[in-house]
Design an enzyme around this catalytic site. Sequence first.
Site, PDB file in Angstrom:
ATOM      1  N   ARG A   1     -14.204  -0.920 -31.048  1.00 29.11           N
ATOM      2  CA  ARG A   1     -13.877   0.510 -30.958  1.00 29.11           C
ATOM      3  C   ARG A   1     -12.726   0.873 -31.892  1.00 29.11           C
ATOM      4  O   ARG A   1     -11.783   0.101 -32.058  1.00 29.11           O
ATOM      5  CB  ARG A   1     -13.484   0.853 -29.511  1.00 29.11           C
TER       6      ARG A   1
ATOM      7  N   ARG B   1      -2.288   4.947 -25.169  1.00 30.38           N
ATOM      8  CA  ARG B   1      -3.222   5.139 -24.042  1.00 30.38           C
ATOM      9  C   ARG B   1      -2.568   4.702 -22.733  1.00 30.38           C
ATOM     10  O   ARG B   1      -2.744   5.331 -21.679  1.00 30.38           O
ATOM     11  CB  ARG B   1      -4.517   4.346 -24.292  1.00 30.38           C
TER      12      ARG B   1
ATOM     13  N   ARG C   1      -9.015  11.585 -14.516  1.00 30.48           N
ATOM     14  CA  ARG C   1      -7.798  10.995 -15.069  1.00 30.48           C
ATOM     15  C   ARG C   1      -6.597  11.908 -14.909  1.00 30.48           C
ATOM     16  O   ARG C   1      -5.497  11.541 -15.350  1.00 30.48           O
ATOM     17  CB  ARG C   1      -7.991  10.750 -16.557  1.00 30.48           C
TER      18      ARG C   1
ATOM     19  N   ARG D   1     -11.480  -7.069 -27.488  1.00 29.20           N
ATOM     20  CA  ARG D   1     -12.760  -6.575 -26.972  1.00 29.20           C
ATOM     21  C   ARG D   1     -13.769  -6.324 -28.094  1.00 29.20           C
ATOM     22  O   ARG D   1     -13.436  -5.841 -29.153  1.00 29.20           O
ATOM     23  CB  ARG D   1     -12.534  -5.261 -26.220  1.00 29.20           C
TER      24      ARG D   1
ATOM     25  N   LYS E   1     -12.768  -1.683 -16.076  1.00 27.10           N
ATOM     26  CA  LYS E   1     -13.597  -0.677 -15.408  1.00 27.10           C
ATOM     27  C   LYS E   1     -15.044  -0.758 -15.906  1.00 27.10           C
ATOM     28  O   LYS E   1     -15.985  -0.798 -15.116  1.00 27.10           O
ATOM     29  CB  LYS E   1     -13.039   0.742 -15.643  1.00 27.10           C
TER      30      LYS E   1
END
Length: 210
Positions: free
Chosen positions: A157, A168, A89, A123, A14
């Site tokens: 992160r 998640r 969400r 990431r 996203k």
Amino acid sequence: MTSIVLFGPPGAGKGTQAARITDSTGLPQVSTGDMLRAAVKNGTDTGIAAKQYMDDGKLVPDSIIIDLIKERILESDAKNGVMFDGFPRTVPQAEALADITEVTHVIAIEVPDERIVERICGRYSCATCGAVYHDSFNPTKLDGVCDECGGSDMKRRADDNESTVLQRLSAYHEQTSPLADWYESKGIFHRINGDRGIDEITSDILQALS
Ligand code: AP5
């Protein structure tokens, strides 16, 4: 006015696609995840209230998120439309959004669960400009140097670890994916295969928006 929702599981791409669509459409990217991380970093009341939920990979309560969005949407750059990344969400968030602005397109980036952990755990991003990279799938051209701004401070992160990612993902399946039916019934829902190269996905999203 065009208001877009980028929808999909953690690691679907996203944020990666939002940066590209912003370049093409001029719509500001409104990422509730980025807003919450900034609030945590700045030690605001919102950040203090949200931190434990984020560390645990759980959704932050709707009331906190809706207040953030109501404030953000009043800023001048949002007057011609917005590209929401990671919001709404839950159905209550979507209902609150419908009271504030009309959503014209929901772009669902679909990626199988088995791809998610490798995407999230590889990431990293530029601490200066926020550009997002991946150790294997989307590395910087020069090791440790941001392609976008030339910065050399890369960060990862706190919630990008395997156990939090699984939590998640489970929050996504239980609380967020039911929203697909809600938006599909409104005829504005576009499914995009997100298990392909980044450029191909961008091209399909831009076509869905045209
Ligand atoms: P948030 O920051 O929104 O995280 P997320 O939804 O879990 O999504 P991510 O940012 O992890 O992934 P992405 O889809 O943007 O993927 P990316 O482009 O980076 O939320 C964090 C937390 O905040 C939540 O857990 C919750 O606690 C809270 N929160 C936020 N919003 C909330 C809300 N509305 N309500 C309640 N709580 C909320 O890509 C991932 C990696 O894959 C990158 O390394 C990238 O380079 C790579 N990649 C991208 N595309 C491809 C591709 N096509 N092929 C291969 N690799 C790719």
